[in-house]
Design an enzyme around this catalytic site. Structure first.
Site, PDB file in Angstrom:
ATOM      1  CB  SER A 144      10.156   0.504  -6.884  1.00  0.00           C
ATOM      2  OG  SER A 144      10.629   1.804  -6.587  1.00  0.00           O
ATOM      3  CE1 TYR A 157       5.339   1.752  -4.686  1.00  0.00           C
ATOM      4  CE2 TYR A 157       7.703   2.045  -4.392  1.00  0.00           C
ATOM      5  CZ  TYR A 157       6.603   1.948  -5.224  1.00  0.00           C
ATOM      6  OH  TYR A 157       6.768   2.035  -6.585  1.00  0.00           O
TER       7      TYR A 157
END
Ligand code: NAD
Length: 258
Positions: A144, A157
């Site tokens: 990401s 995350y």
């Protein structure tokens, strides 16, 4: 005729499902591993058994991953496919980036992100490597842009995705030259239309959403799927250990307060 084989984790919805569809269109055989039984059943119903294997599996569970790979071997034999794997896409994971303030983050919640993204990628990679070696295949890890930059309260995350980037270059060095390993850092990818029927949505984006991207729009799962297909192809034969941002240029935009 031998068809290339791809394993896509989290393949029943979102970016994973778009990747499954693109590769099937391009003549691949695909195994989609996903923990959502409803989404897996919908995907399974859309394709013939000989071209798509859809398996319900939590990729962070060692035994389930072992059983899923055994299932894959059996399916290849039943459908007259030779053994081996051409592509593993480690895409599955808890896609919600926000874990809340660090002072309130429970250890069990911290672990949920690490387990789904990092442990899942480790277990699937370990299981797929013998087959990938056999066909000189490729691995693509879906990280990401949040591995590279942050909003507040996304530590779990961000750490998991940063870990995936590090695992990418470590694996590239360990597994080359037989297996190439790269990562993609998606930015804002709109997956509403790619969810299972009960959760599908048609998003409406505002001008401000589009205009904050140098590319002038929000991303689509197909943008990531096309990059995966490229990284899996011989055209990317000299690319390994790298990560590519597919984010419409957002991580290249300098922001000054007005
Ligand atoms: P999604 O929620 O639409 O799809 C994820 C799929 O993975 C679901 O079908 C889910 O059931 C499955 N899954 C989740 N945990 C799993 C597990 N432990 N085992 C097996 N399957 C599991 O998400 P998405 O937006 O398509 O995201 C796919 C990947 O891309 C994720 O790794 C996410 O972090 C990453 N990503 C997405 C975006 C975005 O804007 N959509 C941006 C950056 C990175």
């Amino acid at each position: 005729m031998t068809h290339p084989l791809a394993i896509i984790t989290g393949g029943a919805q979102g970016i994973g499902r778009a990747t499954v569809e693109l590769l099937l269109d391009e003549g691949w055989r695909v195994a989609a591993l996903d923990r959502d039984p409803e989404a897996v059943a919908e995907l399974d119903a859309d394709y013939p058994e000989a071209t798509l294997l859809a398996v319900v599996v939590d990729v962070s569970d060692e035994l389930q991953v072992k059983e899923a790979f055994q299932h894959l071997t059996d399916w290849q034999q039943e459908n007259d496919q030779s053994t081996g794997v051409d592509l593993l896409v480690n895409n599955a994971g808890l896609a919600d980036p926000v874990c809340g303030p660090i002072e309130d983050l429970a250890l069990a919640d911290w672990r949920r992100w690490q387990e789904s993204h990092l442990t899942g990628a480790f277990l699937c990679t370990r299981a797929a490597v013998p087959g990938l070696r056999q066909r000189r295949g490729a691995i693509v890890n879906i990280a990401s842009t949040r591995a590279l930059q942050s909003e507040p309260h996304c530590e779990s995350y961000a750490a998991a995705k940063g870990g995936l980037l590090s695992m990418t270059h470590a694996l590239a060095v360990s597994l080359g030259p037989e297996i190439r390993v790269n990562a993609i850092c998606p930015g804002w990818i709109e997956t509403g239309p790619w969810q299972k029927t009960s959760q599908r949505s048609e998003p409406e984006h505002r001008d401000i959403d589009r205009n904050q991207h140098p590319a002038g729009r929000v991303g689509q799962p197909a943008d990531v799927a096309a990059t995966i297909a490229f990284l899996a192809s011989d055209k990317a034969g000299f690319i390994t250990g790298q990560h590519i941002s597919v984010d419409g240029g957002m991580t290249r935009k300098m922001i000054y307060a007005e």
